[in-house]
Design an enzyme around this catalytic site. Structure first.
Site, PDB file in Angstrom:
ATOM      1  N   GLY A 143       0.683  -1.204  -0.400  1.00 34.53           N
ATOM      2  CA  GLY A 143      -0.227  -0.048  -0.145  1.00 34.53           C
ATOM      3  C   GLY A 143       0.684   1.224   0.505  1.00 34.53           C
ATOM      4  N   GLU A 146      -2.584   6.967  -2.554  1.00 34.35           N
ATOM      5  CA  GLU A 146      -3.554   7.067  -1.954  1.00 34.35           C
ATOM      6  C   GLU A 146      -4.846   7.892  -2.902  1.00 34.35           C
ATOM      7  OE1 GLU A 146      -2.511   9.140   1.595  1.00 34.35           O
ATOM      8  OE2 GLU A 146      -0.638   7.918   2.315  1.00 34.35           O
ATOM      9  N   GLY A 150      -0.721   9.240  -6.639  1.00 38.39           N
ATOM     10  CA  GLY A 150      -0.346   7.970  -6.731  1.00 38.39           C
ATOM     11  C   GLY A 150       1.204   8.952  -7.446  1.00 38.39           C
ATOM     12  N   GLY A 250      12.461   1.692  -3.806  1.00 40.97           N
ATOM     13  CA  GLY A 250      13.476  -0.031  -4.080  1.00 40.97           C
ATOM     14  C   GLY A 250      12.505  -1.383  -4.950  1.00 40.97           C
ATOM     15  N   ARG A 281      -9.043 -16.654 -41.684  1.00 39.14           N
ATOM     16  CA  ARG A 281     -10.038 -15.592 -41.917  1.00 39.14           C
ATOM     17  C   ARG A 281     -10.203 -15.291 -43.612  1.00 39.14           C
ATOM     18  NH1 ARG A 281     -15.064 -14.294 -40.903  1.00 39.14           N
ATOM     19  NH2 ARG A 281     -15.451 -12.061 -41.187  1.00 39.14           N
ATOM     20  N   GLU A 376       2.487   1.423 -11.548  1.00 40.30           N
ATOM     21  CA  GLU A 376       4.168   0.827 -11.384  1.00 40.30           C
ATOM     22  C   GLU A 376       4.494   2.068 -12.301  1.00 40.30           C
ATOM     23  OE1 GLU A 376       5.291  -0.763  -9.520  1.00 40.30           O
ATOM     24  OE2 GLU A 376       3.986  -2.740  -9.188  1.00 40.30           O
ATOM     25  N   THR A 378       3.817   5.789 -13.898  1.00 36.94           N
ATOM     26  CA  THR A 378       3.085   5.658 -15.778  1.00 36.94           C
ATOM     27  C   THR A 378       4.070   6.013 -16.500  1.00 36.94           C
ATOM     28  OG1 THR A 378       2.460   8.616 -15.256  1.00 36.94           O
ATOM     29  CG2 THR A 378       1.109   7.313 -14.370  1.00 36.94           C
TER      30      THR A 378
HETATM   31  C1  LIG Z   1      -5.240  -2.404 -11.573  1.00 38.58           C
HETATM   32  C2  LIG Z   1      -4.344  -1.098 -10.364  1.00 38.58           C
HETATM   33  C3  LIG Z   1      -3.177  -2.031  -9.380  1.00 38.58           C
HETATM   34  C4  LIG Z   1      -2.791  -1.105  -8.978  1.00 38.58           C
HETATM   35  N1  LIG Z   1      -2.388  -1.842  -8.132  1.00 38.58           N
HETATM   36  C5  LIG Z   1      -1.143  -0.492  -6.681  1.00 38.58           C
HETATM   37  C6  LIG Z   1      -0.574  -1.636  -6.048  1.00 38.58           C
HETATM   38  O1  LIG Z   1      -0.640  -2.347  -5.641  1.00 38.58           O
HETATM   39  N2  LIG Z   1       0.113  -1.070  -5.079  1.00 38.58           N
HETATM   40  C7  LIG Z   1      -0.121   0.755  -4.834  1.00 38.58           C
HETATM   41  O2  LIG Z   1       0.427   1.153  -4.148  1.00 38.58           O
HETATM   42  N3  LIG Z   1      -0.671   1.540  -6.326  1.00 38.58           N
HETATM   43  C8  LIG Z   1      -1.198   0.833  -7.074  1.00 38.58           C
HETATM   44  N4  LIG Z   1      -1.717   0.913  -8.297  1.00 38.58           N
HETATM   45  C9  LIG Z   1      -1.890   2.211  -8.253  1.00 38.58           C
HETATM   46  C10 LIG Z   1      -0.880   2.964  -9.378  1.00 38.58           C
HETATM   47  O3  LIG Z   1       0.385   2.832  -9.009  1.00 38.58           O
HETATM   48  C11 LIG Z   1      -1.226   4.396  -9.538  1.00 38.58           C
HETATM   49  O4  LIG Z   1      -2.861   4.870 -10.403  1.00 38.58           O
HETATM   50  C12 LIG Z   1      -0.284   5.220 -10.273  1.00 38.58           C
HETATM   51  O5  LIG Z   1       0.777   5.741  -9.921  1.00 38.58           O
HETATM   52  C13 LIG Z   1      -0.549   6.956 -10.828  1.00 38.58           C
HETATM   53  O6  LIG Z   1      -1.407   7.437  -9.712  1.00 38.58           O
HETATM   54  P1  LIG Z   1      -2.804   7.954 -10.084  1.00 38.58           P
HETATM   55  O7  LIG Z   1      -4.044   6.836 -10.323  1.00 38.58           O
HETATM   56  O8  LIG Z   1      -3.234   7.989  -8.747  1.00 38.58           O
HETATM   57  O9  LIG Z   1      -2.520   8.981 -10.948  1.00 38.58           O
HETATM   58  P2  LIG Z   1      -2.149  10.651 -10.909  1.00 38.58           P
HETATM   59  O10 LIG Z   1      -0.650  10.537 -10.210  1.00 38.58           O
HETATM   60  O11 LIG Z   1      -3.040  11.131 -10.979  1.00 38.58           O
HETATM   61  O12 LIG Z   1      -1.916  10.915 -12.207  1.00 38.58           O
HETATM   62  C14 LIG Z   1      -2.982  11.034 -13.723  1.00 38.58           C
HETATM   63  C15 LIG Z   1      -2.280  12.000 -15.020  1.00 38.58           C
HETATM   64  O13 LIG Z   1      -1.759  12.635 -14.263  1.00 38.58           O
HETATM   65  C16 LIG Z   1      -0.324  12.089 -15.020  1.00 38.58           C
HETATM   66  N5  LIG Z   1       1.099  13.180 -14.147  1.00 38.58           N
HETATM   67  C17 LIG Z   1       1.525  12.777 -12.932  1.00 38.58           C
HETATM   68  N6  LIG Z   1       2.301  13.327 -12.969  1.00 38.58           N
HETATM   69  C18 LIG Z   1       2.675  14.631 -13.943  1.00 38.58           C
HETATM   70  C19 LIG Z   1       3.826  15.579 -14.857  1.00 38.58           C
HETATM   71  N7  LIG Z   1       4.364  15.953 -13.081  1.00 38.58           N
HETATM   72  N8  LIG Z   1       3.504  15.595 -16.048  1.00 38.58           N
HETATM   73  C20 LIG Z   1       2.713  15.711 -16.388  1.00 38.58           C
HETATM   74  N9  LIG Z   1       1.835  14.480 -16.233  1.00 38.58           N
HETATM   75  C21 LIG Z   1       2.289  14.281 -14.937  1.00 38.58           C
HETATM   76  C22 LIG Z   1      -0.085  10.945 -14.535  1.00 38.58           C
HETATM   77  O14 LIG Z   1       0.429  10.331 -15.923  1.00 38.58           O
HETATM   78  C23 LIG Z   1      -1.325  10.345 -15.558  1.00 38.58           C
HETATM   79  O15 LIG Z   1      -1.620  10.307 -16.395  1.00 38.58           O
HETATM   80  C24 LIG Z   1      -2.775   0.016  -8.876  1.00 38.58           C
HETATM   81  C25 LIG Z   1      -3.282   1.148  -9.899  1.00 38.58           C
HETATM   82  C26 LIG Z   1      -4.448   0.433 -10.635  1.00 38.58           C
HETATM   83  C27 LIG Z   1      -4.642   0.513 -11.899  1.00 38.58           C
END
Ligand SMILES: Cc1cc2nc3c(=O)[nH]c(=O)nc-3n(C[C@H](O)[C@H](O)[C@H](O)COP(=O)(O)OP(=O)(O)OC[C@H]3O[C@@H](n4cnc5c(N)ncnc54)[C@H](O)[C@@H]3O)c2cc1C
Length: 397
Positions: A143, A146, A150, A250, A281, A376, A378
């Site tokens: 976890g 939040e 993200g 890490g 096909r 992991e 974006t």
């Molecule tokens: C199916 C699934 C499983 C997951 N499993 C886990 C888990 O096991 N543990 C865990 O901790 N998390 C988990 N996650 C969370 C995941 O790591 C986050 O969703 C991810 O880090 C993105 O955070 P966010 O969704 O809050 O997007 P945001 O951070 O709100 O980003 C929204 C958009 O803004 C972009 N953005 C952000 N910052 C910038 C910047 N500086 N400049 C330009 N663009 C930017 C992002 O790339 C994205 O396109 C999971 C997510 C999914 C969908």
């Protein structure tokens, strides 16, 4: 009647073209084959239904995957197999060729939860949790994310404060893979001493996990919200070896590495399906595969797949040599997930209307890869990592 020579019409398999197998050891080839066989027997026959219903028999699957040794397989000791990075990558590839959700279960268990304990935990933590987690008898989650943080986990609001010798945790974690089926959650929280990791056993008063419903992607994967409401933990619940954000980052590097291979597994499964489909096909009285437009798609996808596999293997060898950098892992994750998603979408076009059903794996892979593109780190964040590495100028803020 279609000429049989067009059926299953690949004289050269995409992997064969790049002679990837020749770059592997016998042990690596055997591991890849063993994981593929488990996927063929235990996962492929059911995956479309699990995806369709959004229900995953996670506990049974964990035990099955544990019995073949893929959980924490790249870690040493405590019941883990201690295999090389390439073997682990190939296992991820075969798992993700079945479904990204299955690979996610294994990545989170082995590379996030188990790795955090293995790398940062006390001897007691390792003895208690790693053997049953390697066997798939216990499941872990990780976890970090939040609801409001993200991409920028440094802003996290979850806190851990001292009360006597105990810790008291408050906050929420969002999008947590394996959350509600976990026996232990690795939770990252802000303390007076910076970000620290805590082991929160399921059933601890104040700790609850709720599944996130109505997902369109990674439906064969448990995704939950964790809520921590005055969760009281003993002093030894803290991971002693992790201080600051470098602890969770890490772990993320480990999981991202697996995705570099895994994404190519999903792409390979799509490409094999599209090749097979295009060979059988018939459109305008000829096999779809015989048209130049189709062949261009197939050739372009094969190029990207081959390059992605070679990149994954190169990064695997660097990791085995202890020479890989986070920027190289970012490059691999960014490229291979992006290309895998592109391949899945192009394969979908080759299947026409059939491409939108769960009769074929392609649309499932395509929508799954949308999650893989986001979690992991974006694609934007990995682009910024590379931008910083190239220019020396951080553009995150
Ligand atoms: C199916 C699934 C499983 C997951 N499993 C886990 C888990 O096991 N543990 C865990 O901790 N998390 C988990 N996650 C969370 C995941 O790591 C986050 O969703 C991810 O880090 C993105 O955070 P966010 O969704 O809050 O997007 P945001 O951070 O709100 O980003 C929204 C958009 O803004 C972009 N953005 C952000 N910052 C910038 C910047 N500086 N400049 C330009 N663009 C930017 C992002 O790339 C994205 O396109 C999971 C997510 C999914 C969908």
């Amino acid at each position: 009647m279609l000429d049989p020579k067009y059926r299953k019409g690949f004289a050269v398999h995409p992997s064969t073209l790049f002679a990837i197998d020749g770059l592997l050891t016998d042990e690596e080839r055997d591991i890849r084959k063993a994981v593929r066989q488990v996927c063929d027997k235990e996962i492929r026959p059911h995956i479309a239904e699990w995806f369709d219903t959004g229900e995953l028999p996670a506990r049974e699957l964990a035990r099955t995957l544990g019995s073949v040794g893929v959980l924490g397989m790249h870690l040493d000791g405590y019941g883990c197999a201690g295999l090389g990075a390439v073997s682990y990558g190939l296992a991820c590839l075969e798992l993700e060729a079945a479904d990204s959700g299955l690979r996610s279960l294994v990545s989170v268990q082995g590379s996030l939860a188990m790795y955090a304990i293995w790398k940062y935990g006390s001897e007691e933590h390792k003895r208690e949790w790693l053997p049953p987690m390697a066997a798939g008898e216990r499941i872990g989650c990780f976890g970090l994310t939040e609801p409001d943080f993200g991409s920028d986990p440094g802003g996290m609001r979850t806190t851990a404060r001292r009360d006597g010798s105990d810790w008291v945790l408050n906050g929420a974690k969002m999008w947590i893979t394996n959350g509600s089926v976990s026996d232990v959650a690795v939770v990252w929280a802000r303390t007076d001493d910076g970000v620290r990791g805590f082991l929160v056993p399921a059933g601890t008063p104040g700790f609850t996990a709720h599944d996130l419903k109505r997902k369109v992607s990674l439906r064969a994967s448990v995704t939950s919200e964790l809520v921590l409401d005055d969760v009281r933990l003993p002093a030894d619940a803290m991971l002693p070896g992790a201080r600051g954000l470098s602890g969770p980052l890490g772990c993320l590097n480990e999981a991202r590495y697996g995705i570099v291979f895994g994404a190519m597994g999903a792409a390979l499964d799509c490409l094999e399906t599209a090749l097979d489909y295009a060979g059988s096909r018939e459109v305008f009285a000829r096999p779809l595969a015989s048209y130049q437009l189709t062949q261009e798609k197939l050739a372009d996808m094969t190029l990207e797949l081959g390059k992605g596999l070679l990149l994954a293997l190169h990064l695997g060898r660097l990791k085995e040599a202890g020479a890989i950098t986070p920027e190289q892992i970012s490059a691999g994750k960014l490229n291979n997930v992006r290309e895998a998603l592109d391949i899945a979408r192009t394969c979908r076009t080759i299947l026409g209307a059939s491409g939108i059903t769960l009769e074929y794996p392609v649309i499932r892979h395509a929508v799954n890869l949308e999650s893989v593109l986001t979690y992991e780190g974006t694609s934007e964040i990995h682009t910024l990592v590379l931008g910083k590495a190239l220019t020396g100028l951080p553009a995150f803020h």
